[in-house]
Scaffold this motif. Structure first.
Motif, mmCIF file in Angstrom:
data_model
loop_
_atom_site.group_PDB
_atom_site.id
_atom_site.type_symbol
_atom_site.label_atom_id
_atom_site.label_comp_id
_atom_site.label_asym_id
_atom_site.label_seq_id
_atom_site.Cartn_x
_atom_site.Cartn_y
_atom_site.Cartn_z
ATOM 1 N N PRO A 49 85.434 17.267 16.152
ATOM 2 C CA PRO A 49 86.841 17.603 15.839
ATOM 3 C C PRO A 49 87.017 18.084 14.399
ATOM 4 C CG PRO A 49 86.723 15.533 17.054
ATOM 5 C CD PRO A 49 85.313 15.914 16.721
ATOM 6 N N GLN A 50 86.089 17.695 13.507
ATOM 7 C CA GLN A 50 86.176 18.127 12.108
ATOM 8 C C GLN A 50 85.835 19.603 11.921
ATOM 9 O OE1 GLN A 50 83.665 14.640 10.628
ATOM 10 N NE2 GLN A 50 85.055 15.006 8.916
ATOM 11 N N VAL A 51 85.270 20.215 12.969
ATOM 12 C CA VAL A 51 85.062 21.664 12.894
ATOM 13 C C VAL A 51 85.920 22.360 13.963
ATOM 14 C CG1 VAL A 51 82.797 21.599 11.787
ATOM 15 C CG2 VAL A 51 82.939 21.518 14.297
ATOM 16 N N GLY A 91 83.397 7.946 2.293
ATOM 17 C CA GLY A 91 84.065 9.233 2.164
ATOM 18 C C GLY A 91 84.128 9.907 3.513
ATOM 19 N N CYS A 92 84.719 11.095 3.553
ATOM 20 C CA CYS A 92 84.853 11.851 4.799
ATOM 21 C C CYS A 92 85.009 13.311 4.418
ATOM 22 C CB CYS A 92 86.087 11.362 5.564
ATOM 23 S SG CYS A 92 86.406 12.264 7.088
ATOM 24 N N LEU A 93 84.278 14.186 5.099
ATOM 25 C CA LEU A 93 84.350 15.606 4.733
ATOM 26 C C LEU A 93 85.743 16.194 4.962
ATOM 27 C CD1 LEU A 93 80.867 16.881 5.951
ATOM 28 C CD2 LEU A 93 81.617 16.436 3.610
ATOM 29 N N SER A 94 86.571 15.513 5.739
ATOM 30 C CA SER A 94 87.944 15.980 5.943
ATOM 31 C C SER A 94 88.891 15.471 4.860
ATOM 32 C CB SER A 94 88.451 15.542 7.319
ATOM 33 O OG SER A 94 87.680 16.154 8.333
ATOM 34 N N SER A 133 79.992 4.208 13.108
ATOM 35 C CA SER A 133 81.320 3.651 13.306
ATOM 36 C C SER A 133 82.403 4.661 12.878
ATOM 37 C CB SER A 133 81.416 2.349 12.497
ATOM 38 O OG SER A 133 82.698 1.812 12.576
ATOM 39 N N HIS A 134 82.209 5.260 11.710
ATOM 40 C CA HIS A 134 83.159 6.250 11.173
ATOM 41 C C HIS A 134 83.264 7.478 12.090
ATOM 42 C CE1 HIS A 134 84.825 8.627 7.583
ATOM 43 N NE2 HIS A 134 84.533 9.571 8.462
ATOM 44 N N GLU A 135 82.116 8.007 12.504
ATOM 45 C CA GLU A 135 82.128 9.243 13.302
ATOM 46 C C GLU A 135 82.652 8.996 14.721
ATOM 47 O OE1 GLU A 135 81.857 11.842 11.641
ATOM 48 O OE2 GLU A 135 80.852 11.008 9.887
ATOM 49 N N THR A 136 82.327 7.837 15.294
ATOM 50 C CA THR A 136 82.844 7.525 16.632
ATOM 51 C C THR A 136 84.364 7.406 16.574
ATOM 52 O OG1 THR A 136 80.792 6.365 17.123
ATOM 53 C CG2 THR A 136 82.598 5.996 18.635
ATOM 54 N N ASP A 137 84.875 6.828 15.494
ATOM 55 C CA ASP A 137 86.329 6.768 15.297
ATOM 56 C C ASP A 137 86.962 8.168 15.369
ATOM 57 O OD1 ASP A 137 86.591 4.046 14.998
ATOM 58 O OD2 ASP A 137 86.907 4.082 12.824
ATOM 59 N N HIS A 138 86.293 9.146 14.733
ATOM 60 C CA HIS A 138 86.833 10.518 14.738
ATOM 61 C C HIS A 138 87.090 11.016 16.157
ATOM 62 C CE1 HIS A 138 87.070 12.143 10.697
ATOM 63 N NE2 HIS A 138 85.844 11.775 10.389
ATOM 64 N N LEU A 139 86.211 10.604 17.096
ATOM 65 C CA LEU A 139 86.325 11.104 18.469
ATOM 66 C C LEU A 139 87.537 10.515 19.186
ATOM 67 C CD1 LEU A 139 82.553 11.015 19.431
ATOM 68 C CD2 LEU A 139 83.834 12.784 18.216
HETATM 69 NI NI NI Z 1 84.939 11.566 8.553
#
Ligand code: NI
Length: 169
Positions: A49-51, A91-94, A133-139
């Motif tokens: 989703p970040q792209v 951090g987060c690239l978004s 954990s962080h990336e699964t949250d994004h989904l």
């Molecule tokens: Ni992120």
């Protein structure tokens, strides 16, 4: 090909992503482009989703390209075990330039599919567990700022709004 990274403020980041059902060349190309984008950013994790792609997949490499064994793409990930806890800067690239303390499980076991649809388990600790954990949250449309207290979250949102106004986001 380097892809544009969607930043906080875009509604896409708060939507639930859909299952990946086609393990085709389009998926392989997306994952290749995501790795190029993540290494270029640079970052250690990136969710589709970040792209701008609302699909359930993310990539990570907590060695930043130094250890091939840590380079992995997880399609349709499901967290099976979460154990212990760790508190650390995240951090987060978004959210360029934003780092906040977030509590995450210290160990995570995740089941996912690979690029060809085969399933595998990944059992990780520390930074990799934080990343899964962080990336699964994004989904699921969940962002790391949701872990902050309401007060800290509001302060951060105000800082970001100012940067958006100033054209620095
Ligand atoms: Ni992120």
């Amino acid at each position: 090909m380097i892809l544009d990274i969607v930043k906080y403020g875009d509604a896409l980041l708060t939507k639930r992503a859909d299952e990946v059902t086609e393990f085709d060349s389009k998926l392989h190309k997306l994952v290749d482009d995501m790795f190029e984008t993540m290494y270029g950013a640079p970052g250690v994790g990136l969710a589709a989703p970040q792209v701008g792609v609302l699909k359930r997949l993310f990539i990570m490499d907590c060695s930043s390209g130094k250890n091939k064994n840590q380079k992995v793409a997880l399609i349709n990930p499901i967290i099976e075990v979460e154990e212990g806890e760790q508190i650390g800067d995240e951090g987060c690239l978004s959210f360029p330039g934003i780092f906040v303390q977030v509590k995450r499980p210290q160990r995570v076991v995740v089941r996912a599919q690979d690029l060809n649809g085969g399933s595998f388990d990944l059992d990780v600790l520390d930074l990799e567990a934080r990343c899964v954990s962080h990336e699964t949250d994004h989904l699921d449309g969940d962002l790391f700022i949701e872990y902050l207290s309401p007060l800290k979250r509001d302060l951060l949102k105000r800082r970001i709004k100012k940067r958006i106004r100033d054209g620095e986001w």
